[in-house]
Design an enzyme around this catalytic site. Structure first.
Site, PDB file in Angstrom:
ATOM      1  N   GLY A  15      35.814 -64.290  10.277  1.00 57.02           N
ATOM      2  CA  GLY A  15      35.590 -65.395  11.033  1.00 57.02           C
ATOM      3  C   GLY A  15      34.618 -64.995  12.378  1.00 57.02           C
ATOM      4  N   ILE A  17      35.162 -65.019  15.911  1.00 58.75           N
ATOM      5  CA  ILE A  17      35.824 -64.479  16.989  1.00 58.75           C
ATOM      6  C   ILE A  17      36.351 -63.145  16.362  1.00 58.75           C
ATOM      7  CG2 ILE A  17      37.552 -64.270  18.633  1.00 58.75           C
ATOM      8  CD1 ILE A  17      35.272 -66.718  18.879  1.00 58.75           C
ATOM      9  N   ASN A  37      40.679 -65.548   3.700  1.00 61.74           N
ATOM     10  CA  ASN A  37      40.497 -66.283   2.557  1.00 61.74           C
ATOM     11  C   ASN A  37      38.970 -66.790   2.040  1.00 61.74           C
ATOM     12  OD1 ASN A  37      40.421 -68.498   4.068  1.00 61.74           O
ATOM     13  ND2 ASN A  37      42.297 -69.533   3.191  1.00 61.74           N
ATOM     14  N   LEU A  38      38.234 -66.530   3.112  1.00 61.92           N
ATOM     15  CA  LEU A  38      37.071 -66.978   2.869  1.00 61.92           C
ATOM     16  C   LEU A  38      36.776 -68.486   2.992  1.00 61.92           C
ATOM     17  CD1 LEU A  38      35.697 -64.418   0.387  1.00 61.92           C
ATOM     18  CD2 LEU A  38      35.600 -64.162   3.086  1.00 61.92           C
ATOM     19  N   LYS A  89      39.440 -75.041  12.889  1.00 64.19           N
ATOM     20  CA  LYS A  89      39.163 -75.359  14.474  1.00 64.19           C
ATOM     21  C   LYS A  89      38.276 -76.171  14.558  1.00 64.19           C
ATOM     22  CE  LYS A  89      35.348 -72.097  14.936  1.00 64.19           C
ATOM     23  NZ  LYS A  89      34.796 -71.098  15.339  1.00 64.19           N
ATOM     24  N   SER A 129      43.684 -72.221  22.374  1.00 58.71           N
ATOM     25  CA  SER A 129      42.631 -72.698  22.977  1.00 58.71           C
ATOM     26  C   SER A 129      42.837 -73.594  24.278  1.00 58.71           C
ATOM     27  CB  SER A 129      42.059 -73.769  21.776  1.00 58.71           C
ATOM     28  OG  SER A 129      41.022 -74.514  22.140  1.00 58.71           O
ATOM     29  N   ALA A 130      41.846 -74.022  25.003  1.00 51.69           N
ATOM     30  CA  ALA A 130      41.925 -74.514  26.031  1.00 51.69           C
ATOM     31  C   ALA A 130      42.123 -75.959  25.982  1.00 51.69           C
ATOM     32  CB  ALA A 130      40.558 -74.479  26.797  1.00 51.69           C
ATOM     33  N   THR A 131      41.904 -76.382  24.573  1.00 54.92           N
ATOM     34  CA  THR A 131      42.277 -77.883  24.093  1.00 54.92           C
ATOM     35  C   THR A 131      43.781 -78.009  24.066  1.00 54.92           C
ATOM     36  OG1 THR A 131      40.895 -76.880  22.153  1.00 54.92           O
ATOM     37  CG2 THR A 131      41.351 -79.303  22.286  1.00 54.92           C
ATOM     38  N   TYR A 153      44.010 -81.022  16.191  1.00 58.19           N
ATOM     39  CA  TYR A 153      43.758 -79.521  16.338  1.00 58.19           C
ATOM     40  C   TYR A 153      44.309 -78.899  17.562  1.00 58.19           C
ATOM     41  CZ  TYR A 153      41.369 -75.456  17.813  1.00 58.19           C
ATOM     42  OH  TYR A 153      40.991 -74.004  18.336  1.00 58.19           O
ATOM     43  N   LYS A 157      47.484 -76.076  17.602  1.00 58.95           N
ATOM     44  CA  LYS A 157      47.382 -75.065  18.375  1.00 58.95           C
ATOM     45  C   LYS A 157      48.703 -74.797  19.384  1.00 58.95           C
ATOM     46  CE  LYS A 157      44.599 -72.747  16.594  1.00 58.95           C
ATOM     47  NZ  LYS A 157      44.519 -71.158  16.546  1.00 58.95           N
ATOM     48  N   ASP A 299      35.699 -86.680  25.003  1.00 60.69           N
ATOM     49  CA  ASP A 299      35.283 -85.396  26.078  1.00 60.69           C
ATOM     50  C   ASP A 299      35.909 -85.727  27.452  1.00 60.69           C
ATOM     51  OD1 ASP A 299      34.018 -84.139  24.097  1.00 60.69           O
ATOM     52  OD2 ASP A 299      31.706 -84.637  24.735  1.00 60.69           O
TER      53      ASP A 299
HETATM   54  C1  WQD Z   1      30.608 -79.010  25.126  1.00 59.63           C
HETATM   55  C2  WQD Z   1      29.735 -79.922  25.972  1.00 59.63           C
HETATM   56  C3  WQD Z   1      30.017 -81.890  24.915  1.00 59.63           C
HETATM   57  C4  WQD Z   1      27.794 -80.778  21.318  1.00 59.63           C
HETATM   58  C5  WQD Z   1      35.449 -77.611  21.527  1.00 59.63           C
HETATM   59  C6  WQD Z   1      36.805 -77.510  20.909  1.00 59.63           C
HETATM   60  C7  WQD Z   1      37.542 -76.563  21.575  1.00 59.63           C
HETATM   61  C8  WQD Z   1      36.664 -75.291  21.411  1.00 59.63           C
HETATM   62  C9  WQD Z   1      35.457 -75.289  21.849  1.00 59.63           C
HETATM   63  C10 WQD Z   1      38.014 -74.376  19.440  1.00 59.63           C
HETATM   64  C11 WQD Z   1      30.515 -81.041  26.089  1.00 59.63           C
HETATM   65  C12 WQD Z   1      28.392 -81.693  24.826  1.00 59.63           C
HETATM   66  C13 WQD Z   1      28.334 -81.097  22.644  1.00 59.63           C
HETATM   67  C14 WQD Z   1      26.497 -81.887  21.272  1.00 59.63           C
HETATM   68  C15 WQD Z   1      26.633 -82.722  23.446  1.00 59.63           C
HETATM   69  N1  WQD Z   1      37.005 -75.176  20.016  1.00 59.63           N
HETATM   70  N2  WQD Z   1      27.821 -81.682  23.544  1.00 59.63           N
HETATM   71  N3  WQD Z   1      25.782 -82.423  22.196  1.00 59.63           N
HETATM   72  O1  WQD Z   1      34.124 -79.907  23.090  1.00 59.63           O
HETATM   73  O2  WQD Z   1      34.119 -78.413  25.127  1.00 59.63           O
HETATM   74  O3  WQD Z   1      35.478 -77.772  22.980  1.00 59.63           O
HETATM   75  O4  WQD Z   1      34.989 -76.231  21.158  1.00 59.63           O
HETATM   76  O5  WQD Z   1      39.209 -73.883  20.053  1.00 59.63           O
HETATM   77  O6  WQD Z   1      38.766 -76.703  21.032  1.00 59.63           O
HETATM   78  O7  WQD Z   1      37.283 -78.830  21.518  1.00 59.63           O
HETATM   79  O8  WQD Z   1      32.966 -77.973  23.026  1.00 59.63           O
HETATM   80  O9  WQD Z   1      30.703 -77.645  22.335  1.00 59.63           O
HETATM   81  O10 WQD Z   1      31.892 -79.411  21.368  1.00 59.63           O
HETATM   82  O11 WQD Z   1      31.034 -79.412  23.577  1.00 59.63           O
HETATM   83  O12 WQD Z   1      26.067 -82.924  24.586  1.00 59.63           O
HETATM   84  O13 WQD Z   1      25.800 -81.918  20.215  1.00 59.63           O
HETATM   85  O14 WQD Z   1      28.723 -79.959  25.243  1.00 59.63           O
HETATM   86  O15 WQD Z   1      29.748 -83.383  25.299  1.00 59.63           O
HETATM   87  O16 WQD Z   1      30.300 -81.502  27.211  1.00 59.63           O
HETATM   88  P1  WQD Z   1      33.969 -78.745  23.575  1.00 59.63           P
HETATM   89  P2  WQD Z   1      31.418 -78.506  22.403  1.00 59.63           P
END
Ligand code: WQD
Length: 345
Positions: A15, A17, A37-38, A89, A129-131, A153, A157, A299
């Protein structure tokens, strides 16, 4: 023939990372065994890793709950640690298919941990994840901030983290490194591997890359009325190679101490959507057209790490810039895709 520092099993190692971490581990004297597992990666990545390293990699096409394959691996190969990348993810997908996410990210993970334990493999680095943090956690976010995921998700985690923390009781031999990634971005300098989401990218950086290469005609920016520097969302983008080096540093910490650890892997710097767009335009030389649209449900305005604990315990700090992330992303997407913009555009 130089002796290896150890052999590391990477689940989901083809993948995004995992593949970059595999390269960093091997370049720093480790052997890796990749299990994948692709389901969300491609076998072509294995060949590209081997091309970058000029070395064959031991690979098993297998799910993490495939006891026969994993018994075979643990019986015939001395594994010194596991790095567990394998998980679904996508926040969006997890909302649509929560049971799929709990089955894959939690139930299968439990089956995997049982197999590890049967073979006495109790040293694991876990991709979190920071989530997992509460949306009310204020940035810069420390590892002691309140957790409180707001999507399935993030819940899966956090479940994985809790299972691992419960395994680390005094009596057990378990040693765990939990790594909370902020927003991974960028690609390997060779431009042979990088982020390759299936279908429409949910995340910002790969979507911008698709616009830059001409595969999509504009970016939708989700909201410009946040209380941030320019009204657009602020996140902590971290170069995937810095992330890979964070895994190496965590592995060496686990191998040289008896400690377990939970760490943020972020830069500590927030970047807005508009700032990222501008940087990507400078890196690619192409304009990124965008439309301002409504906020995306769920968000938050700003999320960025306090990376001090990783610096203090591991001596690790992210060192690559937003420009490095955008330039490496651009080099990767512009070599890999059939969408080539005509020079006249
Ligand atoms: C970043 C910013 C959007 C897309 C997610 C997961 C997190 C982790 C990382 C796995 C936000 C804005 C986005 C677009 C936009 N993944 N945006 N237009 O939401 O911070 O985190 O990915 O671990 O778990 O939640 O990342 O890249 O989706 O968004 O304006 O087409 O970009 O609103 O401010 P996010 P993101």
């Amino acid at each position: 023939m130089t002796t290896s520092k150890g052999t590391i099993l990477l689940t989901g190692g083809l993948g995004y990372i995992g593949s970059h971490t595999a390269i960093t581990l091997i370049e720093n004297g480790y052997e890796v065994v990749i299990v994948d597992n692709l389901s969300n990666s491609s076998l072509s990545t294995l060949g590209r890793i081997e091309k970058i390293l000029s070395k064959k990699i031991t690979f098993f096409k297998s799910s993490i709950d495939d006891k026969k394959t994993l018994d075979n691996i643990f019986t015939n190969i001395e594994i010194d640690a596991v790095i567990h990348f394998s998980a679904f993810k996508s926040v969006t997908e997890s909302v649509q298919n929560p049971l799929e996410y709990y089955k894959n990210n939690v139930s299968n993970f439990i089956d995997f941990l049982k197999i590890c334990d049967e073979h006495g493999m109790n040293r694991i680095i876990y991709s979190s994840s920071a989530t997992v943090y509460s949306p009310n956690a204020s940035s810069p976010i420390t590892e002691d901030a309140a957790t409180g995921p707001v999507n399935p998700y993030g819940n899966t985690k956090l479940c994985g983290e809790m299972i691992l923390r419960d395994l680390c009781s005094e009596q057990s031999n378990w040693q765990v490194g939990i790594l909370r990634y902020f927003n991974p971005a960028g690609a390997h300098e060779s431009a042979l591997i990088g982020e390759s989401p299936r279908g429409t990218p949910n995340n910002l950086m790969p979507y911008i890359a698709d616009v830059a290469i001409g595969k999509r005609n504009h970016l939708n920016i989700y909201g410009d009325d946040y209380p941030t520097v320019d009204g657009t969302g602020v996140r902590d983008y971290i170069h995937v190679m810095d992330l890979a080096e964070g895994h190496l540093a965590t592995l060496e910490y686990l191998l040289h101490t008896k400690e377990s650890v939970t760490l943020n892997l972020g830069t500590g710097t927030g970047t807005s959507v508009l700032q990222l767009v501008k940087t990507y335009e400078n890196a690619s030389g192409y304009k990124i057209p965008y439309h301002m649209t409504d906020r995306r449900p769920g968000d938050i305005a700003a999320c960025y790490a306090d990376p001090e604990r990783a610096k203090r315990l591991l001596g690790w700090k992210a060192k690559r810039s937003i420009h490095d992330m955008c330039l490496s992303s651009w080099k990767w997407i512009s070599q890999k895709t059939e969408y080539q913009r005509s020079e006249s555009e």
